[in-house]
Write an enzyme that holds these catalytic residues in place. Structure first.
Site, PDB file in Angstrom:
ATOM      1  N   HIS A   1     -61.074  55.827  40.343  1.00  0.00           N
ATOM      2  CA  HIS A   1     -62.171  56.600  39.702  1.00  0.00           C
ATOM      3  C   HIS A   1     -61.751  57.448  38.625  1.00  0.00           C
ATOM      4  O   HIS A   1     -62.380  58.214  38.114  1.00  0.00           O
ATOM      5  CB  HIS A   1     -63.059  57.123  40.775  1.00  0.00           C
ATOM      6  CG  HIS A   1     -64.134  56.337  41.445  1.00  0.00           C
ATOM      7  ND1 HIS A   1     -64.768  56.504  42.627  1.00  0.00           N
ATOM      8  CD2 HIS A   1     -64.224  54.807  41.206  1.00  0.00           C
ATOM      9  CE1 HIS A   1     -65.401  55.505  42.969  1.00  0.00           C
ATOM     10  NE2 HIS A   1     -64.984  54.575  42.387  1.00  0.00           N
TER      11      HIS A   1
ATOM     12  N   HIS B   1     -64.862  44.518  43.510  1.00  0.00           N
ATOM     13  CA  HIS B   1     -66.269  43.792  44.208  1.00  0.00           C
ATOM     14  C   HIS B   1     -66.033  42.493  44.430  1.00  0.00           C
ATOM     15  O   HIS B   1     -66.575  42.138  45.253  1.00  0.00           O
ATOM     16  CB  HIS B   1     -67.362  44.177  42.993  1.00  0.00           C
ATOM     17  CG  HIS B   1     -67.792  45.592  43.178  1.00  0.00           C
ATOM     18  ND1 HIS B   1     -68.963  45.965  42.992  1.00  0.00           N
ATOM     19  CD2 HIS B   1     -67.050  46.704  43.153  1.00  0.00           C
ATOM     20  CE1 HIS B   1     -69.160  47.394  43.027  1.00  0.00           C
ATOM     21  NE2 HIS B   1     -68.187  47.698  43.027  1.00  0.00           N
TER      22      HIS B   1
ATOM     23  N   ARG C   1     -62.945  47.335  38.446  1.00  0.00           N
ATOM     24  CA  ARG C   1     -64.006  47.274  39.400  1.00  0.00           C
ATOM     25  C   ARG C   1     -64.457  45.889  39.818  1.00  0.00           C
ATOM     26  O   ARG C   1     -64.776  45.618  41.012  1.00  0.00           O
ATOM     27  CB  ARG C   1     -65.224  48.330  38.779  1.00  0.00           C
ATOM     28  CG  ARG C   1     -66.332  48.398  39.932  1.00  0.00           C
ATOM     29  CD  ARG C   1     -67.317  49.546  39.282  1.00  0.00           C
ATOM     30  NE  ARG C   1     -68.410  49.566  40.324  1.00  0.00           N
ATOM     31  CZ  ARG C   1     -69.885  49.710  40.007  1.00  0.00           C
ATOM     32  NH1 ARG C   1     -70.152  49.311  38.725  1.00  0.00           N
ATOM     33  NH2 ARG C   1     -70.615  49.823  40.839  1.00  0.00           N
TER      34      ARG C   1
ATOM     35  N   ASN D   1     -74.096  45.763  42.273  1.00  0.00           N
ATOM     36  CA  ASN D   1     -73.247  44.943  41.356  1.00  0.00           C
ATOM     37  C   ASN D   1     -74.105  45.448  39.827  1.00  0.00           C
ATOM     38  O   ASN D   1     -73.716  44.702  38.942  1.00  0.00           O
ATOM     39  CB  ASN D   1     -73.111  43.393  41.572  1.00  0.00           C
ATOM     40  CG  ASN D   1     -71.853  43.288  42.655  1.00  0.00           C
ATOM     41  OD1 ASN D   1     -71.095  44.227  42.808  1.00  0.00           O
ATOM     42  ND2 ASN D   1     -71.994  42.419  43.153  1.00  0.00           N
TER      43      ASN D   1
HETATM   44  C1  HEM Z   1     -64.297  54.226  48.059  1.00  0.00           C
HETATM   45  C2  HEM Z   1     -65.391  53.335  47.912  1.00  0.00           C
HETATM   46  C3  HEM Z   1     -65.948  53.328  46.662  1.00  0.00           C
HETATM   47  C4  HEM Z   1     -67.239  53.564  46.435  1.00  0.00           C
HETATM   48  C5  HEM Z   1     -68.282  53.931  47.146  1.00  0.00           C
HETATM   49  C6  HEM Z   1     -67.244  53.241  45.057  1.00  0.00           C
HETATM   50  C7  HEM Z   1     -68.592  53.266  44.150  1.00  0.00           C
HETATM   51  C8  HEM Z   1     -68.672  53.397  42.869  1.00  0.00           C
HETATM   52  C9  HEM Z   1     -69.747  53.495  42.277  1.00  0.00           C
HETATM   53  C10 HEM Z   1     -71.265  53.605  42.751  1.00  0.00           C
HETATM   54  C11 HEM Z   1     -69.586  53.508  40.713  1.00  0.00           C
HETATM   55  C12 HEM Z   1     -70.530  54.010  39.523  1.00  0.00           C
HETATM   56  C13 HEM Z   1     -71.308  52.764  39.422  1.00  0.00           C
HETATM   57  C14 HEM Z   1     -72.326  53.052  38.275  1.00  0.00           C
HETATM   58  O1  HEM Z   1     -73.045  53.989  38.536  1.00  0.00           O
HETATM   59  O2  HEM Z   1     -72.467  52.511  37.205  1.00  0.00           O
HETATM   60  C15 HEM Z   1     -68.038  53.151  40.725  1.00  0.00           C
HETATM   61  C16 HEM Z   1     -67.466  53.092  39.639  1.00  0.00           C
HETATM   62  C17 HEM Z   1     -66.120  52.419  39.506  1.00  0.00           C
HETATM   63  N1  HEM Z   1     -65.339  52.140  40.585  1.00  0.00           N
HETATM   64 FE1  HEM Z   1     -65.739  52.786  42.423  1.00  0.00          FE
HETATM   65  N2  HEM Z   1     -66.168  52.720  44.294  1.00  0.00           N
HETATM   66  C18 HEM Z   1     -65.415  52.682  45.285  1.00  0.00           C
HETATM   67  C19 HEM Z   1     -64.010  52.441  45.356  1.00  0.00           C
HETATM   68  C20 HEM Z   1     -63.456  51.578  44.303  1.00  0.00           C
HETATM   69  C21 HEM Z   1     -62.153  51.162  44.071  1.00  0.00           C
HETATM   70  C22 HEM Z   1     -61.440  50.642  45.287  1.00  0.00           C
HETATM   71  C23 HEM Z   1     -61.844  50.579  43.028  1.00  0.00           C
HETATM   72  C24 HEM Z   1     -60.870  49.757  42.358  1.00  0.00           C
HETATM   73  C25 HEM Z   1     -59.754  49.510  42.936  1.00  0.00           C
HETATM   74  C26 HEM Z   1     -63.049  51.314  42.192  1.00  0.00           C
HETATM   75  C27 HEM Z   1     -63.247  51.218  40.788  1.00  0.00           C
HETATM   76  C28 HEM Z   1     -64.200  51.593  40.144  1.00  0.00           C
HETATM   77  C29 HEM Z   1     -64.239  51.958  38.675  1.00  0.00           C
HETATM   78  C30 HEM Z   1     -63.317  51.688  37.654  1.00  0.00           C
HETATM   79  C31 HEM Z   1     -65.249  52.366  38.109  1.00  0.00           C
HETATM   80  C32 HEM Z   1     -65.955  52.641  36.745  1.00  0.00           C
HETATM   81  C33 HEM Z   1     -66.577  51.401  36.293  1.00  0.00           C
HETATM   82  C34 HEM Z   1     -67.112  51.560  34.817  1.00  0.00           C
HETATM   83  O3  HEM Z   1     -66.932  52.444  34.200  1.00  0.00           O
HETATM   84  O4  HEM Z   1     -67.791  50.242  34.593  1.00  0.00           O
HETATM   85  N3  HEM Z   1     -63.884  51.773  43.080  1.00  0.00           N
HETATM   86  N4  HEM Z   1     -67.583  52.966  41.979  1.00  0.00           N
END
Ligand code: HEM
Length: 325
Positions: A200, A77, A73, A102
């Site tokens: 995800h 970002h 992530r 973030n």
């Molecule tokens: C399509 C649009 C996307 C949105 C709206 C989005 C939004 C989010 C949100 C809100 C979270 C949870 C954050 C939290 O509550 O702590 C999350 C987690 C995550 N996102 Fe996305 N994301 C998107 C695309 C991506 C992309 C493109 C990647 C990587 C290539 C990614 C990788 C991750 C990962 C791996 C997590 C888990 C993080 C953790 O466990 O610490 N996301 N994302």
């Protein structure tokens, strides 16, 4: 899995998706993006760089299995705000890190550990932005996904601004049109967005990321069992519960798509990929075919890694990833 893939209605859409995929395999992303970066960039200047970074990732995973989703992530970002330039790592009262989207980023200490070792071995050579790109690739491999030859040669940026993170990071409340627009601004297509959302498949979400689906009005598309589950951890006044984004949160597999097809997308931005007719066929396709999605994921990660890369006087090789030189 109830996906009724054999109905006559679905077939043409799936064929369209397959044709699109074949076209994308032929037209490799780098052909479209120029390619100032290259694999093996540090082969002469810091031959052990990739091993050092992998060792830091292994150390990080021993401390916390959330390291893999965390760094994946982080790279996303980083790339979406001022390009892949390590700006997400900078400290400061108004740096990107302080922006609400973030607030739950994690994995910074692994980047620090890798950087410290790299500076001891080959000082001033490997950029923080490249460390992020390598860590993201290693995160996918270490959770069982397909790797890719990371293209390196990014310089680190010298500024980091929370307001730009607020403007550029897509929000989990976004609908499909907003998601497509957010990715289009970075040169990524609707299909790229669907494929990268598969990230995800690992990791978790906090209450704040699901709250808009629950309060003040419950998302009508949210199934009652899932709503009850989310509400139990996230009362209206807020809570500290976290939710796995996928039923197999430590495995880099295509279960994310199967979950979404079955109405178990945790965040709004996940579930809309199936609910919206424009993204449903490809989402359904990814739920069925693990290998094609895994391959495309690695390709589009390479493409994402080329967003607004800094070269020459635009950047530097930071000595410490948390501050400019
Ligand atoms: C399509 C649009 C996307 C949105 C709206 C989005 C939004 C989010 C949100 C809100 C979270 C949870 C954050 C939290 O509550 O702590 C999350 C987690 C995550 N996102 Fe996305 N994301 C998107 C695309 C991506 C992309 C493109 C990647 C990587 C290539 C990614 C990788 C991750 C990962 C791996 C997590 C888990 C993080 C953790 O466990 O610490 N996301 N994302």
């Amino acid at each position: 899995m109830e996906m009724r893939l054999h109905s006559k209605k679905r077939k043409p859409a799936l064929w369209t998706v397959m044709a699109m995929m074949i076209a994308q395999l032929i037209f490799h992303p780098r052909m479209c993006t120029g390619g100032a970066l290259r694999p093996g960039y540090y082969a002469q200047t810091c031959p052990n760089a990739e091993n050092i970074i992998r060792a830091a990732m292994e150390w990080g995973m021993q401390q916390d299995s959330g390291t893999a989703p965390g760094v994946l992530r982080l790279h996303f970002h980083d790339c979406f705000v001022d390009g892949c330039d390590g700006s997400v790592l900078l400290e400061g009262p108004t740096s990107e890190k302080t922006a609400p989207p973030n607030s739950s980023l994690r994995g910074f200490e692994v980047i620090d550990a890798a950087k410290a070792e790299l500076e001891a071995t080959c000082p001033g050579v490997v950029s923080c932005a490249d460390i992020l790109a390598y860590c993201a690739r290693d995160a996918v491999i270490m959770t069982g996904g397909l790797g890719w030859p990371v293209e390196a040669g990014r310089l680190d940026g010298r500024s980091s601004d929370a307001s730009r993170a607020n403007a550029e990071i897509p929000d989990p409340s976004f609908n499909v049109a907003q998601l497509i627009d957010s990715f289009a601004r970075k040169g990524l297509t609707r299909s790229d967005m669907i494929v990268l959302s598969g990230a995800h498949t690992i990791g978790r979400a906090n209450c704040k990321s699901v709250a808009t689906r629950l309060y003040p009005v419950q998302d009508p598309r949210l199934s009652e069992p899932l709503a009850a589950e989310l509400k139990s951890g996230c009362p209206q006044q807020g809570g500290s519960a976290t939710f796995n984004l996928d039923s197999t949160p430590d495995r880099f597999d295509n279960n994310y798509y199967a979950n979404v097809v079955n109405g178990r997308g945790i965040m709004n931005s996940d579930q809309v990929l199936f609910d919206d007719p424009s993204t449903r066929p490809e989402t359904t396709f990814n739920a069925v075919g693990s290998a094609p999605w895994a391959f495309r994921f690695s390709q589009i990660m390479l493409k994402m890694g080329t967003i607004d890369v800094k070269t020459g006087p635009q950047g530097e090789i930071r000595r410490n990833c948390r501050s400019v030189n």
